[in-house]
Enzyme design. Structure first.
Site, PDB file in Angstrom:
ATOM      1  N   ASP A  19      11.429   2.446   3.434  1.00 28.49           N
ATOM      2  CA  ASP A  19      11.386   1.374   2.436  1.00 28.49           C
ATOM      3  C   ASP A  19      10.986   0.024   3.026  1.00 28.49           C
ATOM      4  O   ASP A  19      11.473  -1.018   2.606  1.00 28.49           O
ATOM      5  CB  ASP A  19      12.758   1.245   1.750  1.00 28.49           C
ATOM      6  N   GLY A  21       8.024  -1.300   2.807  1.00 26.92           N
ATOM      7  CA  GLY A  21       7.019  -1.968   1.984  1.00 26.92           C
ATOM      8  C   GLY A  21       5.599  -1.767   2.469  1.00 26.92           C
ATOM      9  O   GLY A  21       4.748  -2.650   2.311  1.00 26.92           O
ATOM     10  N   LYS A  22       5.320  -0.596   3.018  1.00 26.91           N
ATOM     11  CA  LYS A  22       3.968  -0.306   3.531  1.00 26.91           C
ATOM     12  C   LYS A  22       2.897  -0.442   2.454  1.00 26.91           C
ATOM     13  O   LYS A  22       1.803  -0.933   2.728  1.00 26.91           O
ATOM     14  CB  LYS A  22       3.899   1.125   4.095  1.00 26.91           C
ATOM     15  N   THR A  23       3.211   0.020   1.248  1.00 29.14           N
ATOM     16  CA  THR A  23       2.199   0.012   0.182  1.00 29.14           C
ATOM     17  C   THR A  23       1.812  -1.414  -0.189  1.00 29.14           C
ATOM     18  O   THR A  23       0.621  -1.733  -0.322  1.00 29.14           O
ATOM     19  CB  THR A  23       2.720   0.775  -1.041  1.00 29.14           C
ATOM     20  N   LYS A  44      -4.586   6.823   1.578  1.00 26.13           N
ATOM     21  CA  LYS A  44      -3.217   7.317   1.721  1.00 26.13           C
ATOM     22  C   LYS A  44      -3.293   8.671   2.413  1.00 26.13           C
ATOM     23  O   LYS A  44      -3.978   9.582   1.929  1.00 26.13           O
ATOM     24  CB  LYS A  44      -2.558   7.454   0.347  1.00 26.13           C
ATOM     25  N   GLU A 121      -2.637   4.262   4.923  1.00 23.66           N
ATOM     26  CA  GLU A 121      -1.184   4.138   4.793  1.00 23.66           C
ATOM     27  C   GLU A 121      -0.521   5.489   4.998  1.00 23.66           C
ATOM     28  O   GLU A 121      -0.884   6.485   4.373  1.00 23.66           O
ATOM     29  CB  GLU A 121      -0.807   3.601   3.409  1.00 23.66           C
ATOM     30  N   GLY A 122       0.473   5.518   5.874  1.00 24.50           N
ATOM     31  CA  GLY A 122       1.211   6.744   6.105  1.00 24.50           C
ATOM     32  C   GLY A 122       2.283   6.978   5.055  1.00 24.50           C
ATOM     33  O   GLY A 122       2.452   6.209   4.114  1.00 24.50           O
ATOM     34  N   ALA A 123       3.032   8.053   5.227  1.00 25.34           N
ATOM     35  CA  ALA A 123       4.174   8.371   4.364  1.00 25.34           C
ATOM     36  C   ALA A 123       5.433   8.235   5.206  1.00 25.34           C
ATOM     37  O   ALA A 123       5.625   8.975   6.162  1.00 25.34           O
ATOM     38  CB  ALA A 123       4.052   9.779   3.805  1.00 25.34           C
ATOM     39  N   GLY A 124       6.286   7.262   4.868  1.00 27.24           N
ATOM     40  CA  GLY A 124       7.476   7.056   5.677  1.00 27.24           C
ATOM     41  C   GLY A 124       7.140   6.452   7.031  1.00 27.24           C
ATOM     42  O   GLY A 124       6.186   5.688   7.164  1.00 27.24           O
TER      43      GLY A 124
END
Length: 215
Positions: A19, A21-23, A44, A121-124
């Protein structure tokens, strides 16, 4: 100028936790590069808890203030979308699908042929498992991608930031930028001192992503 801090063609954006805030940060960096007349696109790596077009790609475009692009509509910016909102390795199992990260790699190559910058952008975070055997940091290392690390002012952020930087250093993965996400704060004293401490103790360039109004 952001384009002077990010002169390379491709960057992988990861966060100190899920959480961070990468996005929002990815959209902010992309929007700023567009304002600086850089031909940039976001990607993504994998999207879970989603069907259709990646919701994170949709948010990038809203922050940028531009509509979905052709490369979004045809799936190039996120070819790996899974239905259950969980770790990628688990989402693969739930959907009964084989890992196909070569599709993401091929998409990156296709985007690099069209754009001057690609922000992935990665996931987590770094240690999120993409498969039982492959961690996100393994993929970053295999693809020889420089990293943009997103951090925050939440309690524990200093520890998490330094741990992330240490593991990236041990893997010889370059960290070209640290982004302090001002949209995720604690109280004013902690927020200010966390930023000041990190500026005193990290070597990578650091900028602040402001709190964004997203429409």
């Amino acid at each position: 100028m952001i384009h002077e801090l990010l002169p390379k063609k491709c960057y992988f954006i990861t966060g100190i936790d899920t959480d961070a805030g990468k996005t929002c940060v990815t959209g902010y960096l992309s929007r700023t590069l567009l304002e600086e007349d850089v031909n940039v696109i976001t990607q993504k790596l994998i999207q879970t808890g989603n069907t259709g077009i990646s919701e994170d790609i949709e948010l990038h475009r809203r922050i940028e203030g531009r509509p979905l692009q052709e490369v979004d509509l045809d799936g190039t910016t996120c070819p790996l979308i899974y239905s259950y909102p969980c770790s990628p390795h688990m989402a693969l199992t739930i959907d009964g699908r084989a890992p196909q990260y070569e599709l993401a790699t091929a998409s990156t190559r296709a985007l690099l042929a069209k754009y001057d910058r690609v922000l992935i952008e990665g996931a987590g975070g770094l240690m999120v498992p993409l498969t039982e055997e492959l961690l996100t940091i393994d993929y970053i290392q295999q693809q020889e991608l420089p990293v943009i690390l997103v951090t925050t002012a939440k309690l524990g952020s200093i520890n998490h930031t330094l741990l992330n930087l240490e593991v990236l250093r041990k893997r010889d993965i370059p960290v070209d930028l640290v982004v302090y996400n001002a949209g995720i704060q604690t109280d004013d004293r902690i927020t200010a001192e966390t930023e000041a401490y990190l500026r005193r103790h990290i070597e990578a360039p650091m900028i602040v992503c402001p709190t964004l109004e997203i429409h």
